[in-house]
Design an enzyme around this catalytic site. Structure first.
Site, PDB file in Angstrom:
ATOM      1  N   TYR A   1       5.621  19.504  13.713  1.00 14.05           N
ATOM      2  CA  TYR A   1       4.574  18.697  14.327  1.00 14.05           C
ATOM      3  C   TYR A   1       4.679  17.244  13.881  1.00 14.05           C
ATOM      4  O   TYR A   1       4.680  16.315  14.695  1.00 14.05           O
ATOM      5  CB  TYR A   1       3.209  19.284  13.954  1.00 14.05           C
TER       6      TYR A   1
ATOM      7  N   ILE B   1      -1.908  23.869  31.610  1.00 13.94           N
ATOM      8  CA  ILE B   1      -1.219  25.024  32.194  1.00 13.94           C
ATOM      9  C   ILE B   1      -2.107  26.259  32.157  1.00 13.94           C
ATOM     10  O   ILE B   1      -1.728  27.309  32.657  1.00 13.94           O
ATOM     11  CB  ILE B   1       0.113  25.321  31.472  1.00 13.94           C
TER      12      ILE B   1
ATOM     13  N   GLY C   1      -5.249  18.982  28.731  1.00 10.81           N
ATOM     14  CA  GLY C   1      -6.658  18.634  28.792  1.00 10.81           C
ATOM     15  C   GLY C   1      -7.625  19.676  28.278  1.00 10.81           C
ATOM     16  O   GLY C   1      -8.800  19.363  28.072  1.00 10.81           O
ATOM     17  N   LEU C   2      -7.183  20.906  28.053  1.00 11.33           N
ATOM     18  CA  LEU C   2      -8.093  21.946  27.572  1.00 11.33           C
ATOM     19  C   LEU C   2      -8.045  22.116  26.057  1.00 11.33           C
ATOM     20  O   LEU C   2      -8.597  23.062  25.513  1.00 11.33           O
ATOM     21  CB  LEU C   2      -7.784  23.278  28.261  1.00 11.33           C
ATOM     22  N   GLY C   3      -7.383  21.198  25.380  1.00 14.53           N
ATOM     23  CA  GLY C   3      -7.371  21.223  23.925  1.00 14.53           C
ATOM     24  C   GLY C   3      -8.656  20.656  23.351  1.00 14.53           C
ATOM     25  O   GLY C   3      -9.653  20.455  24.051  1.00 14.53           O
ATOM     26  N   GLN C   4      -8.632  20.348  22.051  1.00 12.19           N
ATOM     27  CA  GLN C   4      -9.842  19.927  21.347  1.00 12.19           C
ATOM     28  C   GLN C   4     -10.416  18.628  21.901  1.00 12.19           C
ATOM     29  O   GLN C   4     -11.632  18.434  21.913  1.00 12.19           O
ATOM     30  CB  GLN C   4      -9.536  19.750  19.855  1.00 12.19           C
TER      31      GLN C   4
ATOM     32  N   ASP D   1       2.479  21.059  34.153  1.00 17.61           N
ATOM     33  CA  ASP D   1       3.389  21.541  33.112  1.00 17.61           C
ATOM     34  C   ASP D   1       4.277  20.379  32.700  1.00 17.61           C
ATOM     35  O   ASP D   1       5.114  19.907  33.474  1.00 17.61           O
ATOM     36  CB  ASP D   1       4.234  22.696  33.656  1.00 17.61           C
TER      37      ASP D   1
END
Length: 369
Positions: A191, A85, A59-62, A102
């Site tokens: 990726y 995490i 959730g703390l990504g872009q 995690d």
């Protein structure tokens, strides 16, 4: 990693061999107890009028924080749980529920879903293209092993699951202009490979176990309030930071490298719309979505209209250029537009105006301080 397959008898004796699969259920290695074959994993029921209970991984990504804000406006603050995490910044922590999660810890995931009565899961944990190439073993663990944990938890607990895919799921042998939903996919990054794997595994779980899996192939996503995260399309975010602060920008892709792009507001709205779409309207489980397609040169020309002194130079990163050259130049998202009414709001001029207004005001505040 051990798995068992639950079987359900279909109106006949075991001797006839007529059994059908129900759900993939995992043994928990740390537990001495086996899960009974007749266990009921769908005891919690939710009517169509109830708000979903949402978990967002990574959730703390872009995209995670913006998606959480959008979903909280729609479903209520306490119904949307952001997880990662990493320790969240204060404004994120105080904006709504946040927990440690995690995705490589199956037991932890399972406890979160059960304890919070989760019904929708948005799986954003992943290492992006350029970062993944620098650490293949970690990307393999996060992007593939973590996905397997998510799929098993979602199937076991009857969740509606969203997993984003990417332009990176295509490769140099894919048609590039335009790239349709269904075509050859032979990506050359870990990726991209992991995202093709996610698409196919999600569809398999849908057809095999009835998992409500939904997936969008995102183009390059441009957002004003987040930092570049290690992707090949990051130049289209960094250029606005540098244009407003320094009046110049050094681009790591060639001037005429065309890639599909989308402003974050369109991206988040598309994600919510496909999750809310009636299942019967979906002709497929993985869709292309897009809004615009441009080159660094074209983007710089649009920036120049607002910042006359702006200068762009090129210092091409061979690794990122090779990745970009294997990706689509333009997405065909006609199926998304036909099946569930997708329509973007931001074209290139609106995108540039919005980004420069945000960063310009931010710069003026910093200078005043």
């Amino acid at each position: 990693m051990l798995f068992i397959r639950m079987l359900r008898q279909v109106g006949q004796s075991p001797a006839c061999g007529c059994w059908t699969p129900v759900l993939p259920v995992r043994f928990l290695g740390i537990s001495p107890r086996q899960i009974p074959a007749d266990a009921n994993f769908h005891s919690a029921s939710f009517s169509d009028t109830d708000h979903p209970r949402v978990l967002i991984t990574g959730g703390l990504g872009q995209l995670g924080v913006g998606l959480a804000n959008l979903l909280r406006k729609r479903f209520g603050k306490d119904n949307v749980i952001l997880s990662d995490i990493r320790k969240p910044p204060d404004h994120v922590f105080h904006s709504g529920p946040f927990i440690y999660s995690d995705i490589l810890d199956y037991k932890n995931l399972r406890e979160i879903v059960v304890n919070n009565r989760i019904t929708w899961l948005f799986h954003y944990s992943a290492l992006l293209s350029a970062i993944g190439e620098a650490n293949v073993s970690l990307a393999r663990a996060v992007n593939i092993t973590g996905l397997h944990n998510i799929l098993d938890v979602a199937a076991e607990h009857n969740l509606r699951l969203f997993v984003p895919s990417t332009i990176g799921a295509f490769g140099p042998t894919s048609p590039r202009n335009p790239t349709p939903d269904l075509c050859i996919q032979r990506p050359r990054t870990i990726y991209g490979v992991s995202k093709v794997h996610a698409e196919l595994m999600g569809e398999y779980y849908h057809y095999r176990y009835g998992l409500d899996f939904r997936c969008l192939r995102y183009p390059g996503i441009i957002s004003a309030d987040s930092q570049p995260g290690g992707g090949t399309t990051d130049y289209a975010v960094q250029i606005f930071h540098d244009a407003t602060k320094h009046g110049k920008f050094e681009c790591n892709l060639e001037a005429r490298t065309r890639l599909p792009m989308m402003y974050i507001d369109d991206c988040l709205r598309a994600t919510l719309e496909v999750m809310e779409a009636p299942a019967e309207s979906l002709s497929m489980r993985t869709y292309n979505v897009s809004a615009m397609s441009f080159t660094p040169e074209e983007l710089a020309q649009e920036v120049l209209k607002h910042v006359p002194e702006f200068q762009i130079t090129y210092n091409v990163d061979a690794v990122r250029q090779a990745i970009a050259d294997s990706w689509p130049m333009k997405f065909d998202d006609s199926n998304a537009r036909k099946d569930w009414g997708w329509k973007h709001d931001f074209d290139l001029p609106e995108l540039v105006t919005t980004m420069l207004n945000f960063h310009g005001s931010e710069t003026r505040v910093a200078q005043a301080n």
